[in-house]
Design a protein around this motif. Structure first.
Motif, PDB file in Angstrom:
ATOM      1  N   CYS A 143      24.092  48.220  25.596  1.00 18.17           N
ATOM      2  CA  CYS A 143      24.323  49.358  26.496  1.00 18.17           C
ATOM      3  C   CYS A 143      24.902  50.531  25.726  1.00 18.17           C
ATOM      4  N   GLU A 144      24.925  51.668  26.403  1.00 18.75           N
ATOM      5  CA  GLU A 144      25.631  52.849  25.930  1.00 18.75           C
ATOM      6  C   GLU A 144      26.611  53.277  27.016  1.00 18.75           C
TER       7      GLU A 144
ATOM      8  N   TYR B 129      26.375  46.620  20.921  1.00 20.37           N
ATOM      9  CA  TYR B 129      25.387  45.618  20.532  1.00 20.37           C
ATOM     10  C   TYR B 129      26.017  44.245  20.705  1.00 20.37           C
ATOM     11  N   VAL B 130      25.239  43.299  21.190  1.00 18.27           N
ATOM     12  CA  VAL B 130      25.714  41.925  21.341  1.00 18.27           C
ATOM     13  C   VAL B 130      24.746  41.006  20.614  1.00 18.27           C
TER      14      VAL B 130
ATOM     15  N   ILE C 127      34.264  45.295  15.468  1.00 14.16           N
ATOM     16  CA  ILE C 127      33.625  43.993  15.568  1.00 14.16           C
ATOM     17  C   ILE C 127      34.548  43.025  16.302  1.00 14.16           C
ATOM     18  N   VAL C 128      33.983  42.300  17.269  1.00  7.82           N
ATOM     19  CA  VAL C 128      34.719  41.233  17.955  1.00  7.82           C
ATOM     20  C   VAL C 128      33.823  40.000  17.988  1.00  7.82           C
TER      21      VAL C 128
ATOM     22  N   SER D 195      29.436  44.330  18.573  1.00  7.03           N
ATOM     23  CA  SER D 195      29.669  45.499  17.723  1.00  7.03           C
ATOM     24  C   SER D 195      29.705  46.729  18.624  1.00  7.03           C
ATOM     25  N   ILE D 196      30.800  47.457  18.573  1.00 12.16           N
ATOM     26  CA  ILE D 196      30.937  48.682  19.358  1.00 12.16           C
ATOM     27  C   ILE D 196      31.034  49.847  18.382  1.00 12.16           C
ATOM     28  N   ARG D 197      30.027  50.706  18.420  1.00 13.39           N
ATOM     29  CA  ARG D 197      29.959  51.846  17.501  1.00 13.39           C
ATOM     30  C   ARG D 197      30.236  53.125  18.276  1.00 13.39           C
ATOM     31  N   THR D 198      31.135  53.932  17.764  1.00 14.09           N
ATOM     32  CA  THR D 198      31.513  55.166  18.454  1.00 14.09           C
ATOM     33  C   THR D 198      30.668  56.325  17.943  1.00 14.09           C
TER      34      THR D 198
END
Length: 321
Positions: free
Chosen positions: A293-294, A286-287, A207-208, A275-278
């Motif tokens: 995007c992926e 997700y923004v 999360i940023v 949110s960047i999910r690996t």
């Protein structure tokens, strides 16, 4: 690709006002509530209430009430057993203005709510009602809310109970345990560097949260391997190009840029929540709660990705790894 929040991170995006955002399991020390939004141009007042129930007339543990008629004032109070208590007021140096965006962070300590506005401690309000009774955040009045986020909350009813783990670093109140997947850091400096314990693994969320000041041109988020100095994912917001570039730096050179996206959610003078999910074969980004995007893995050994870097023209509110 549905939005999947991180454990202990429960956001509500773009709610209709008035709104109520539940706090599962009640409050406890170390938790925080982040609210981003914009004060209406002709606002007379708005209120943020930490309510002990999700209905009108319930007790209110904290009433935060900016008023813009005459001298700008913020009123703090508690509503209990059908009556308001004694008001506490602040009318000097108020950082809230009509027509301007804001971020409010309510940090929960054993003795008080520490209320930060735009990254600066604004007021400390001592508990008059046990924090464990608080069940929701209620927002009403002349304000537009971008997001309400509970950090360190319990699981939804019927959901899994998350074990303790990680710490939130808060001003003047360090080392408080949170039942979250990693370690939320409040208001870190930029550039920001952090180790990713154990490296990147599938189904892990980063999360940023931050703010792009007026005149800001770009910022970036890098997932790196300290062993090879490769950048597995370079996420680069370029306001001067109206683009968000994704790329990898492998073996001493940059690869092919990816720029396509359904929308551009980044603007100067606004807050953002990334949110960047690996995943097993890709990153999912997700923004502000929307699919953005992926990005397919180009660096195959993801466990070697052990460093997070953030830099550029931004002010960071929270980073959780």
């Amino acid at each position: 690709m549905a939005f999947v929040p991180a454990q202990g991170y429960y956001p509500l995006y773009n709610p209709t006002i008035p709104c109520r955002s539940p706090i599962y399991g009640g409050l406890r020390p170390g938790m925080a509530i982040y609210i981003t939004g914009k004060v209406s141009k002709h606002s007379n007042s708005f209120a943020v209430n930490m309510g002990c129930g999700q209905y009108d007339g319930t007790d209110i543990a904290l009433h935060f009430n900016p008023r813009f008629e005459g001298r700008d004032t913020v009123v703090f109070n508690t509503f209990q057993s059908g009556s308001w208590g004694g008001e506490e007021r602040r009318n000097d140096g108020i950082p809230l203005r009509r027509g301007t965006p804001f971020e409010m962070a309510i940090l929960v300590t054993p003795v008080s709510y520490q209320i930060n506005v735009n990254g600066i401690l604004f007021y400390e309000y001592r508990h008059r009602i046990p924090m464990e009774r608080v069940q929701c955040v209620h927002v009403a009045g002349d304000v537009k809310i971008q997001s309400i986020t509970t950090v360190g909350g319990g699981a939804p009813m019927g959901g899994p109970a998350y074990p303790p783990g990680g710490e939130m670093i808060l001003p003047a109140y360090p080392s408080m345990n949170l039942p979250v997947m990693g370690a939320p850091i409040y208001n870190p400096p930029v550039p920001y560097y952090a180790n990713i314990p154990g490296g990147v693994s599938p189904k892990r969320t980063f999360i940023v949260k931050g703010f792009i000041p007026q005149g800001g041109q770009s910022f970036h988020i890098n997932f790196k391997s300290s062993r090879t100095n490769d950048i597995a994912l370079h996420f680069n917001v370029r306001l001067n190009e109206n683009a968000v570039v994704r790329n990898s730096f492998l073996g001493g050179g940059w690869g092919h840029e990816e720029r396509s996206a359904p929308f551009n959610p980044f603007l100067a003078g606004q807050y953002f929540d990334i949110s960047i999910r690996t995943g097993n074969g890709r990153y999912k980004v997700y923004v502000n709660g929307q699919q953005f995007c992926e990005y397919a893995h180009r660096f195959p050994n993801v466990q070697m990705i052990d460093t997070l870097e953030i830099g550029g023209n931004i002010v960071l509110s929270l980073v959780q790894i």
